[in-house]
Structure formats: C-alpha cells, structure tokens
Write a protein that holds these residues in place. Structure first.
Motif, PDB file in Angstrom:
ATOM      1  N   ASN A   1      50.930  43.790  41.417  1.00 38.59           N
ATOM      2  CA  ASN A   1      50.008  44.226  40.362  1.00 38.59           C
ATOM      3  C   ASN A   1      50.353  43.534  39.045  1.00 38.59           C
ATOM      4  OD1 ASN A   1      48.531  45.880  42.062  1.00 38.59           O
ATOM      5  ND2 ASN A   1      49.639  47.736  41.495  1.00 38.59           N
TER       6      ASN A   1
ATOM      7  N   THR B   1      49.059  40.060  39.172  1.00 43.18           N
ATOM      8  CA  THR B   1      47.618  40.081  38.884  1.00 43.18           C
ATOM      9  C   THR B   1      47.378  40.155  37.381  1.00 43.18           C
ATOM     10  OG1 THR B   1      47.072  41.096  41.007  1.00 43.18           O
ATOM     11  CG2 THR B   1      45.484  41.407  39.223  1.00 43.18           C
ATOM     12  N   GLU B   2      48.104  41.041  36.699  1.00 39.61           N
ATOM     13  CA  GLU B   2      47.963  41.157  35.229  1.00 39.61           C
ATOM     14  C   GLU B   2      48.282  39.841  34.541  1.00 39.61           C
ATOM     15  OE1 GLU B   2      50.345  44.301  33.527  1.00 39.61           O
ATOM     16  OE2 GLU B   2      49.761  45.683  35.140  1.00 39.61           O
TER      17      GLU B   2
ATOM     18  N   ASN C   1      45.521  37.299  35.174  1.00 37.01           N
ATOM     19  CA  ASN C   1      44.347  37.690  34.382  1.00 37.01           C
ATOM     20  C   ASN C   1      44.529  37.427  32.895  1.00 37.01           C
ATOM     21  OD1 ASN C   1      42.181  38.578  36.004  1.00 37.01           O
ATOM     22  ND2 ASN C   1      43.310  40.446  36.504  1.00 37.01           N
TER      23      ASN C   1
ATOM     24  N   CYS D   1      52.053  31.153  41.282  1.00 37.40           N
ATOM     25  CA  CYS D   1      51.280  32.205  41.939  1.00 37.40           C
ATOM     26  C   CYS D   1      51.044  31.840  43.411  1.00 37.40           C
ATOM     27  CB  CYS D   1      49.957  32.415  41.208  1.00 37.40           C
ATOM     28  SG  CYS D   1      48.900  33.678  41.955  1.00 37.40           S
TER      29      CYS D   1
ATOM     30  N   LEU E   1      43.495  35.354  42.335  1.00 39.43           N
ATOM     31  CA  LEU E   1      43.513  36.818  42.397  1.00 39.43           C
ATOM     32  C   LEU E   1      43.209  37.312  43.806  1.00 39.43           C
ATOM     33  CD1 LEU E   1      41.740  37.551  39.004  1.00 39.43           C
ATOM     34  CD2 LEU E   1      44.187  37.802  39.527  1.00 39.43           C
TER      35      LEU E   1
ATOM     36  N   ILE F   1      46.322  36.946  45.827  1.00 39.55           N
ATOM     37  CA  ILE F   1      47.256  38.045  45.545  1.00 39.55           C
ATOM     38  C   ILE F   1      46.849  39.279  46.341  1.00 39.55           C
ATOM     39  CG2 ILE F   1      48.179  39.599  43.782  1.00 39.55           C
ATOM     40  CD1 ILE F   1      47.724  37.257  41.743  1.00 39.55           C
ATOM     41  N   GLU F   2      45.558  39.578  46.407  1.00 40.52           N
ATOM     42  CA  GLU F   2      45.091  40.736  47.182  1.00 40.52           C
ATOM     43  C   GLU F   2      45.420  40.564  48.665  1.00 40.52           C
ATOM     44  OE1 GLU F   2      43.953  43.718  46.078  1.00 40.52           O
ATOM     45  OE2 GLU F   2      44.505  42.854  44.148  1.00 40.52           O
TER      46      GLU F   2
ATOM     47  N   LYS G   1      49.051  41.362  49.002  1.00 43.90           N
ATOM     48  CA  LYS G   1      49.299  42.809  48.965  1.00 43.90           C
ATOM     49  C   LYS G   1      49.050  43.429  50.335  1.00 43.90           C
ATOM     50  CE  LYS G   1      47.909  43.835  44.221  1.00 43.90           C
ATOM     51  NZ  LYS G   1      46.904  44.566  43.424  1.00 43.90           N
TER      52      LYS G   1
END
Length: 152
Positions: free
Chosen positions: A15, A18-19, A22, A45, A84, A87-88, A91
């Motif tokens: 998370n 992700t921040e 972003n 990343c 992003l 990243i999901e 996760k």
C-alpha cells in the motif's frame, strides 16, 4: 503463527508502494534517473513486483509467474496505471501464497538457494519484507529528489 503478521506487513508495504507511485507528478518522472542514482522509481517498482511475484507466487505457490529480473531494470516509460496494476497483482500473489503456507513449510528450507545457500523459509519471507521496505525508501527518496529539483 507468523503468516497473518506477514500478510498484514506485506499489505502495508505494498500500500505504501502504491502511495509512493501515485505521488509522482506524472508518468515521465517515474523514469528519470539523476546523476549518482542507478535506478528510477519505475524500475524499482517493477523490481519489487517481479521479486515478490517470483519468490512468493511462483516458487511457493506455483502461480506460473515468469520473472525477467534483467528486464525489471531495463524497461522504461510504462504508464503509472500499469505500475499500479502490477502492484495489485503482487498484493494478490503475496496474500494468496501466504494464506496457504503451512507452519511446516515455514520451518523448512526455502525451495531455492539464496545467494548460493539454503535458508529457512520463514527467515527468507522476513528478508523479502525488509527488501520491499528498503526499496520503498529508495523510491520515496527518488521521488522527493525529483520534486525538490523541479521546484528549485
């Protein structure tokens, strides 16, 4: 058992990743490499996503993920939205894997040698968590360095 704690900590770290992604002002800034810095935020990343999807998803959970470690550092100009999404995917791979890892697996050696040595799986999972947070710190520094340079 340590797995619920690992799930929580990996989720917090991802998370935070992700921040950080972003927080970059635009897609192009993710790929800038300043003098004295080897990797862009985008490449770090990609490296984190590849690392976790490989070592957790593919090795421990037979997800079928195929890693291209060299490509993680060579790829450029991927849109923030795609990072992003990666990243999901990471996760999901991490959570799916850790929910299925048994205490017995944690106590055994990790299936692959790490730096030429066999290590305990639980130890290696904690190492992967530290690796994640180390690179998140690098991404944070990279982003702030670029933001300060743009406003100077």
């Amino acid at each position: 058992m340590i797995t619920p704690v690992l799930i929580q900590l990996f989720e917090q770290g991802l998370n935070k990743l992700t921040e950080e992604i972003n927080a970059y002002p635009d897609d192009a800034s993710l790929w800038v490499v300043k003098e004295g810095i080897n990797n862009s935020g985008g490449n770090l990343c990609m490296h984190l996503a590849g690392n976790l999807q490989h070592f957790l998803g593919a090795v421990l959970n037979d997800s079928g993920y195929v890693r291209n470690r060299e490509g993680e550092f060579k790829v450029k100009n991927i849109a923030k939205a795609k990072l992003l999404n990666e990243i999901e995917n990471t996760k999901t791979a991490v959570k799916d894997t850790l929910e299925q890892v048994s205490r017995k697996q944690l106590d055994k050696n990790y299936p692959l040698p790490i730096n030429g040595e066999m290590v305990n799986t639980e130890y290696f999972l904690v190492h992967l968590l530290a690796h994640l947070n180390y690179h998140i710190g690098q991404i944070n520094y990279h982003r702030r360095l670029l933001t300060v340079a743009q406003h100077a």
